[in-house]
Design a protein around this motif. Structure first.
Motif, PDB file in Angstrom:
ATOM      1  N   GLU A 288       2.353   1.699  -3.427  1.00  0.00           N
ATOM      2  CA  GLU A 288       1.390   1.999  -4.487  1.00  0.00           C
ATOM      3  C   GLU A 288       0.712   3.357  -4.321  1.00  0.00           C
ATOM      4  O   GLU A 288       0.211   3.922  -5.292  1.00  0.00           O
ATOM      5  CB  GLU A 288       0.322   0.907  -4.551  1.00  0.00           C
ATOM      6  CG  GLU A 288       0.846  -0.459  -4.933  1.00  0.00           C
ATOM      7  CD  GLU A 288       1.436  -0.501  -6.319  1.00  0.00           C
ATOM      8  OE1 GLU A 288       0.745  -0.124  -7.282  1.00  0.00           O
ATOM      9  OE2 GLU A 288       2.608  -0.913  -6.440  1.00  0.00           O
ATOM     10  N   ARG A 289       0.706   3.881  -3.128  1.00  0.00           N
ATOM     11  CA  ARG A 289       0.002   5.139  -2.850  1.00  0.00           C
ATOM     12  C   ARG A 289       0.370   6.258  -3.832  1.00  0.00           C
ATOM     13  O   ARG A 289      -0.505   6.979  -4.293  1.00  0.00           O
ATOM     14  CB  ARG A 289       0.259   5.551  -1.402  1.00  0.00           C
ATOM     15  CG  ARG A 289      -0.819   6.389  -0.796  1.00  0.00           C
ATOM     16  CD  ARG A 289      -0.602   6.624   0.697  1.00  0.00           C
ATOM     17  NE  ARG A 289      -0.365   5.454   1.518  1.00  0.00           N
ATOM     18  CZ  ARG A 289      -1.299   4.579   1.910  1.00  0.00           C
ATOM     19  NH1 ARG A 289      -2.548   4.768   1.555  1.00  0.00           N
ATOM     20  NH2 ARG A 289      -0.991   3.550   2.657  1.00  0.00           N
TER      21      ARG A 289
ATOM     22  N   ASP B 116      -7.723  -0.161   2.489  1.00  0.00           N
ATOM     23  CA  ASP B 116      -6.765   0.866   2.073  1.00  0.00           C
ATOM     24  C   ASP B 116      -6.282   0.595   0.652  1.00  0.00           C
ATOM     25  O   ASP B 116      -6.239   1.502  -0.188  1.00  0.00           O
ATOM     26  CB  ASP B 116      -5.595   0.913   3.060  1.00  0.00           C
ATOM     27  CG  ASP B 116      -4.653   2.077   2.830  1.00  0.00           C
ATOM     28  OD1 ASP B 116      -5.098   3.140   2.322  1.00  0.00           O
ATOM     29  OD2 ASP B 116      -3.455   1.948   3.163  1.00  0.00           O
ATOM     30  N   PHE B 117      -5.936  -0.669   0.362  1.00  0.00           N
ATOM     31  CA  PHE B 117      -5.493  -0.991  -0.996  1.00  0.00           C
ATOM     32  C   PHE B 117      -6.602  -0.701  -2.003  1.00  0.00           C
ATOM     33  O   PHE B 117      -6.345  -0.144  -3.071  1.00  0.00           O
ATOM     34  CB  PHE B 117      -5.035  -2.448  -1.127  1.00  0.00           C
ATOM     35  CG  PHE B 117      -4.540  -2.749  -2.512  1.00  0.00           C
ATOM     36  CD1 PHE B 117      -3.240  -2.446  -2.877  1.00  0.00           C
ATOM     37  CD2 PHE B 117      -5.381  -3.297  -3.477  1.00  0.00           C
ATOM     38  CE1 PHE B 117      -2.777  -2.682  -4.169  1.00  0.00           C
ATOM     39  CE2 PHE B 117      -4.931  -3.541  -4.763  1.00  0.00           C
ATOM     40  CZ  PHE B 117      -3.630  -3.235  -5.107  1.00  0.00           C
TER      41      PHE B 117
ATOM     42  N   VAL C 278      -6.316  -2.776   6.180  1.00  0.00           N
ATOM     43  CA  VAL C 278      -5.230  -2.784   5.195  1.00  0.00           C
ATOM     44  C   VAL C 278      -5.762  -3.142   3.802  1.00  0.00           C
ATOM     45  O   VAL C 278      -5.309  -2.604   2.787  1.00  0.00           O
ATOM     46  CB  VAL C 278      -4.076  -3.715   5.649  1.00  0.00           C
ATOM     47  CG1 VAL C 278      -4.477  -5.174   5.613  1.00  0.00           C
ATOM     48  CG2 VAL C 278      -2.826  -3.474   4.834  1.00  0.00           C
ATOM     49  N   THR C 279      -6.743  -4.016   3.740  1.00  0.00           N
ATOM     50  CA  THR C 279      -7.358  -4.402   2.469  1.00  0.00           C
ATOM     51  C   THR C 279      -8.197  -3.252   1.918  1.00  0.00           C
ATOM     52  O   THR C 279      -8.119  -2.945   0.721  1.00  0.00           O
ATOM     53  CB  THR C 279      -8.220  -5.664   2.662  1.00  0.00           C
ATOM     54  OG1 THR C 279      -7.402  -6.696   3.224  1.00  0.00           O
ATOM     55  CG2 THR C 279      -8.809  -6.140   1.350  1.00  0.00           C
TER      56      THR C 279
ATOM     57  N   TRP D  63     -11.218  -4.994  -7.007  1.00  0.00           N
ATOM     58  CA  TRP D  63     -10.980  -3.908  -6.052  1.00  0.00           C
ATOM     59  C   TRP D  63     -11.955  -2.752  -6.228  1.00  0.00           C
ATOM     60  O   TRP D  63     -12.110  -1.935  -5.334  1.00  0.00           O
ATOM     61  CB  TRP D  63      -9.536  -3.428  -6.145  1.00  0.00           C
ATOM     62  CG  TRP D  63      -8.590  -4.502  -5.710  1.00  0.00           C
ATOM     63  CD1 TRP D  63      -7.809  -5.277  -6.529  1.00  0.00           C
ATOM     64  CD2 TRP D  63      -8.356  -4.962  -4.390  1.00  0.00           C
ATOM     65  NE1 TRP D  63      -7.107  -6.182  -5.784  1.00  0.00           N
ATOM     66  CE2 TRP D  63      -7.429  -6.012  -4.461  1.00  0.00           C
ATOM     67  CE3 TRP D  63      -8.856  -4.586  -3.148  1.00  0.00           C
ATOM     68  CZ2 TRP D  63      -6.978  -6.687  -3.334  1.00  0.00           C
ATOM     69  CZ3 TRP D  63      -8.396  -5.257  -2.019  1.00  0.00           C
ATOM     70  CH2 TRP D  63      -7.480  -6.298  -2.118  1.00  0.00           C
TER      71      TRP D  63
ATOM     72  N   ASN E 152       0.831  -1.210   0.000  1.00  0.00           N
ATOM     73  CA  ASN E 152       0.000   0.000   0.000  1.00  0.00           C
ATOM     74  C   ASN E 152       0.860   1.253   0.000  1.00  0.00           C
ATOM     75  O   ASN E 152       0.598   2.199  -0.749  1.00  0.00           O
ATOM     76  CB  ASN E 152      -0.939   0.018   1.208  1.00  0.00           C
ATOM     77  CG  ASN E 152      -2.052  -0.995   1.091  1.00  0.00           C
ATOM     78  OD1 ASN E 152      -2.250  -1.621   0.058  1.00  0.00           O
ATOM     79  ND2 ASN E 152      -2.768  -1.179   2.180  1.00  0.00           N
ATOM     80  N   ASP E 153       1.889   1.275   0.836  1.00  0.00           N
ATOM     81  CA  ASP E 153       2.764   2.449   0.894  1.00  0.00           C
ATOM     82  C   ASP E 153       3.520   2.652  -0.413  1.00  0.00           C
ATOM     83  O   ASP E 153       3.760   3.782  -0.831  1.00  0.00           O
ATOM     84  CB  ASP E 153       3.726   2.344   2.075  1.00  0.00           C
ATOM     85  CG  ASP E 153       3.017   2.501   3.411  1.00  0.00           C
ATOM     86  OD1 ASP E 153       1.893   3.065   3.442  1.00  0.00           O
ATOM     87  OD2 ASP E 153       3.574   2.055   4.432  1.00  0.00           O
TER      88      ASP E 153
ATOM     89  N   ILE F 125      -6.725   2.982  -2.744  1.00  0.00           N
ATOM     90  CA  ILE F 125      -5.563   3.371  -3.562  1.00  0.00           C
ATOM     91  C   ILE F 125      -5.799   2.975  -5.009  1.00  0.00           C
ATOM     92  O   ILE F 125      -5.576   3.766  -5.927  1.00  0.00           O
ATOM     93  CB  ILE F 125      -4.276   2.716  -3.006  1.00  0.00           C
ATOM     94  CG1 ILE F 125      -3.932   3.299  -1.635  1.00  0.00           C
ATOM     95  CG2 ILE F 125      -3.113   2.881  -3.976  1.00  0.00           C
ATOM     96  CD1 ILE F 125      -2.919   2.469  -0.852  1.00  0.00           C
ATOM     97  N   TRP F 126      -6.278   1.761  -5.216  1.00  0.00           N
ATOM     98  CA  TRP F 126      -6.481   1.253  -6.570  1.00  0.00           C
ATOM     99  C   TRP F 126      -7.570   2.047  -7.292  1.00  0.00           C
ATOM    100  O   TRP F 126      -7.411   2.425  -8.442  1.00  0.00           O
ATOM    101  CB  TRP F 126      -6.832  -0.239  -6.516  1.00  0.00           C
ATOM    102  CG  TRP F 126      -6.815  -0.876  -7.862  1.00  0.00           C
ATOM    103  CD1 TRP F 126      -5.732  -1.369  -8.527  1.00  0.00           C
ATOM    104  CD2 TRP F 126      -7.936  -1.066  -8.733  1.00  0.00           C
ATOM    105  NE1 TRP F 126      -6.113  -1.855  -9.753  1.00  0.00           N
ATOM    106  CE2 TRP F 126      -7.452  -1.687  -9.899  1.00  0.00           C
ATOM    107  CE3 TRP F 126      -9.287  -0.779  -8.635  1.00  0.00           C
ATOM    108  CZ2 TRP F 126      -8.288  -2.024 -10.961  1.00  0.00           C
ATOM    109  CZ3 TRP F 126     -10.117  -1.119  -9.688  1.00  0.00           C
ATOM    110  CH2 TRP F 126      -9.606  -1.729 -10.834  1.00  0.00           C
TER     111      TRP F 126
END
Length: 191
Positions: free
Chosen positions: A40-41, A73-74, A70-71, A59, A37-38, A77-78
């Motif tokens: 890909e952000r 969050d991804f 955490v999921t 997603w 995540n960090d 981001i996506w």
């Protein structure tokens, strides 16, 4: 100029899918996913082939109340990033912020890198292989899992010769090792 980054989760023997097309063994645990995540952000655009896009499209519908933080969050981001999908068979995108392009064109990708204000990520071993062969990938980010699958779809293409400079590495508690490389393309005479 923005960087084009290829990130892959692969088996220790270098495959993103096993011989049966499976990749369940590659699912990241929460520690690895938080790290991903960090990374890909800051990505502004994802470049995908059809199969990788169809895998990642899930997603679009992940909601916060269904998943671990955490999921979720991804998923956020996506969804926030633009997506370009290279496909001759898809007519319409199934997700927002997505456009379909019929053919991978290295010159267009180079122009995209030159004009982008955020880094680009390329997903899918075949598409990334084309970009590596065209000299477009600036960085490789490989997450190697503690599994040997014995064959399948390789994470890296055959027939491409380039030097890599190790920029970083990190082991995770679950056995995954992260390797980050700068791609230094060399002329054929350097072989």
């Amino acid at each position: 100029m923005a960087k084009l980054i290829y990130t892959a989760i692969a088996s220790l023997d270098g495959y993103v899918e096993d011989a049966d097309g499976g990749f369940v063994w590659a699912a990241p645990d929460d520690e690895v996913l938080a790290y991903v995540n960090d990374l890909e952000r800051p990505v502004g655009t994802y470049l995908y082939g059809r199969r990788m896009y169809q895998t990642m499209a899930i997603w679009e519908s992940v909601t916060d109340d269904e998943q671990a933080a955490v999921t979720s969050d991804f998923a956020r981001i996506w969804r926030a990033a633009e997506k370009i999908v290279y496909s001759r068979s898809l007519a319409e995108p199934a997700t927002s912020r997505t456009r379909i392009v019929g053919e991978f064109d290295p010159f267009e990708v180079r122009r995209l890198k030159e004009s982008a204000t955020a880094d680009l990520s390329i997903g899918g071993a075949q598409l990334a292989g084309q970009a590596l062969a065209a000299g477009l990938v600036d960085e490789l980010r490989l997450f190697l899992g503690p599994v040997i699958v014995g064959g399948g779809k390789p994470a890296l293409p055959g027939g491409v010769h380039t030097r890599l400079e190790l920029l970083g590495e990190r082991p995770f508690r679950g056995g995954v090792t992260y390797l980050r490389y700068r791609v230094n393309y060399t002329p054929e005479a350097d072989r």
